[in-house]
Design a protein around this motif. Structure first.
Motif, PDB file in Angstrom:
ATOM      1  N   ILE A  12       0.834  -1.212   0.000  1.00 38.18           N
ATOM      2  CA  ILE A  12       0.000   0.000   0.000  1.00 38.18           C
ATOM      3  C   ILE A  12       0.865   1.257   0.000  1.00 38.18           C
ATOM      4  CG2 ILE A  12      -1.643   1.335   1.389  1.00 38.18           C
ATOM      5  CD1 ILE A  12      -2.863  -1.461   2.162  1.00 38.18           C
ATOM      6  N   THR A  13       1.967   1.225   0.758  1.00 44.05           N
ATOM      7  CA  THR A  13       2.868   2.378   0.773  1.00 44.05           C
ATOM      8  C   THR A  13       3.425   2.638  -0.624  1.00 44.05           C
ATOM      9  OG1 THR A  13       3.471   1.847   3.045  1.00 44.05           O
ATOM     10  CG2 THR A  13       4.934   3.341   1.867  1.00 44.05           C
ATOM     11  N   ALA A  14       3.850   1.576  -1.312  1.00 46.32           N
ATOM     12  CA  ALA A  14       4.388   1.738  -2.666  1.00 46.32           C
ATOM     13  C   ALA A  14       3.309   2.262  -3.609  1.00 46.32           C
ATOM     14  CB  ALA A  14       4.944   0.403  -3.169  1.00 46.32           C
ATOM     15  N   GLN A  15       2.107   1.742  -3.436  1.00 42.65           N
ATOM     16  CA  GLN A  15       0.994   2.149  -4.301  1.00 42.65           C
ATOM     17  C   GLN A  15       0.692   3.635  -4.135  1.00 42.65           C
ATOM     18  OE1 GLN A  15      -2.740   0.465  -3.106  1.00 42.65           O
ATOM     19  NE2 GLN A  15      -3.539   0.395  -5.203  1.00 42.65           N
ATOM     20  N   LYS A  16       0.664   4.087  -2.870  1.00 43.32           N
ATOM     21  CA  LYS A  16       0.337   5.497  -2.606  1.00 43.32           C
ATOM     22  C   LYS A  16       1.434   6.431  -3.087  1.00 43.32           C
ATOM     23  CE  LYS A  16      -2.902   5.085   1.214  1.00 43.32           C
ATOM     24  NZ  LYS A  16      -2.929   4.802   2.660  1.00 43.32           N
ATOM     25  N   ALA A  17       2.675   5.892  -3.215  1.00 45.94           N
ATOM     26  CA  ALA A  17       3.812   6.742  -3.564  1.00 45.94           C
ATOM     27  C   ALA A  17       3.878   7.065  -5.048  1.00 45.94           C
ATOM     28  CB  ALA A  17       5.112   6.063  -3.125  1.00 45.94           C
ATOM     29  N   SER A  18       3.057   6.425  -5.868  1.00 44.53           N
ATOM     30  CA  SER A  18       3.239   6.620  -7.301  1.00 44.53           C
ATOM     31  C   SER A  18       1.933   6.841  -8.055  1.00 44.53           C
ATOM     32  CB  SER A  18       3.940   5.396  -7.903  1.00 44.53           C
ATOM     33  OG  SER A  18       3.887   5.462  -9.309  1.00 44.53           O
ATOM     34  N   PRO A  19       1.931   7.858  -8.918  1.00 43.83           N
ATOM     35  CA  PRO A  19       0.736   8.091  -9.742  1.00 43.83           C
ATOM     36  C   PRO A  19       0.549   7.003 -10.800  1.00 43.83           C
ATOM     37  CG  PRO A  19       2.503   9.618 -10.339  1.00 43.83           C
ATOM     38  CD  PRO A  19       2.973   8.861  -9.133  1.00 43.83           C
ATOM     39  N   LEU A  20       1.605   6.228 -11.076  1.00 38.04           N
ATOM     40  CA  LEU A  20       1.485   5.161 -12.075  1.00 38.04           C
ATOM     41  C   LEU A  20       0.925   3.869 -11.482  1.00 38.04           C
ATOM     42  CD1 LEU A  20       4.911   5.388 -13.985  1.00 38.04           C
ATOM     43  CD2 LEU A  20       2.689   6.294 -14.696  1.00 38.04           C
TER      44      LEU A  20
END
Ligand SMILES: *Cc1c(COP(=O)(O)O)cnc(C)c1O
Length: 227
Positions: A12-20
């Motif tokens: 989830i942290t990785a997901q939130k960190a990127s607009p892609l």
């Protein structure tokens, strides 16, 4: 087994960190060489998608697990031999490793025998969708269609053979940064309007998520080092 909630939090942290990043990402547990007991533990911990590399191993482990856990989805993530296609189509919900015309043709021929009810015999089709595996690093020992041949092969599978292809899968070279490989896979998928990207393993799943992965395949991160 490391806490699945820790891995989900990292995802989830990785997901939130990127607009892609994709809005929905599934965690696939790569359960090759893991016992049915450990698989049961992962299911109890909340994992709902599993991937096996070998048809025979899956055949030995999964029929009873499938009966006990009908909610679980099983994917084939290892190479498929043409003579095992029928078995694979009976066993896996998703086959991620379509990578050559002979294999795609055998799959299409068996699918059409089911839909026409001709020569279908007594077997039951389980597979609903397919990914095409791309050998983004052009490694001779690795499965997957070569990047230069991917466009034509995808068109052949989708337009001529009418296979229900939903996405692409890759296993980047172990000794290179994975990001360019994930980017290449994503570009090819976009050209063909394919929504699913199976990319990212224990070492690089956060990078893969930041680059749009919809399915990370985790072995060691979930089960520890393989024996
Ligand atoms: C084993 C395997 C994985 C998981 O690898 P880890 O590095 O243990 O996470 C993912 N994808 C495929 C195709 C595999 O064979």
């Amino acid at each position: 087994m490391p806490l699945i909630s820790n891995i989900l939090a990292q995802m989830i942290t990785a997901q939130k960190a990127s607009p892609l990043a994709a809005p929905e990402i599934s965690l696939l547990a790569a359960s090759k060489s893991q016992s049915a007991l450990l698989i049961e533990e992962a299911i109890a911990g909340g994992v709902r998608v599993f991937g096996e590399n070998r048809v025979q191993e899956a055949q030995d482990k999964w029929p009873s697990l499938r009966l006990a856990h009908p909610e679980v989805e099983l994917h084939l993530i290892g190479p498929l031999q043409t003579n095992k296609v029928k078995q694979a189509l009976e066993l896996f919900d998703v086959i991620q490793t379509v990578d050559r015309p002979k294999l795609a043709e055998e799959v299409a021929s068996l699918l059409s025998s089911v839909s026409s009810k001709k020569n279908a015999g007594d077997w039951k089709l389980a597979t609903k969708s397919f990914y095409i595996q791309v050998n983004t690093g052009k490694e001779p020992q690795k499965a997957g269609v070569l990047p230069d041949e991917a466009d034509a092969f995808i068109d052949y599978c989708v337009k001529e053979l009418a296979l229900p292809v939903v996405g692409l899968m890759c296993v980047p070279p172990a000794d290179q940064p994975p990001a360019p490989h994930f980017a290449l896979l994503s570009q090819i998928a976009q050209r063909h309007g394919l929504e699913k990207l199976s990319m990212g393993m224990s070492e690089d799943f956060e990078t893969a998520i930041r680059m749009g992965s919809t399915c990370v395949r985790l072995g060691r991160a979930l089960f520890g080092e393989r024996a």
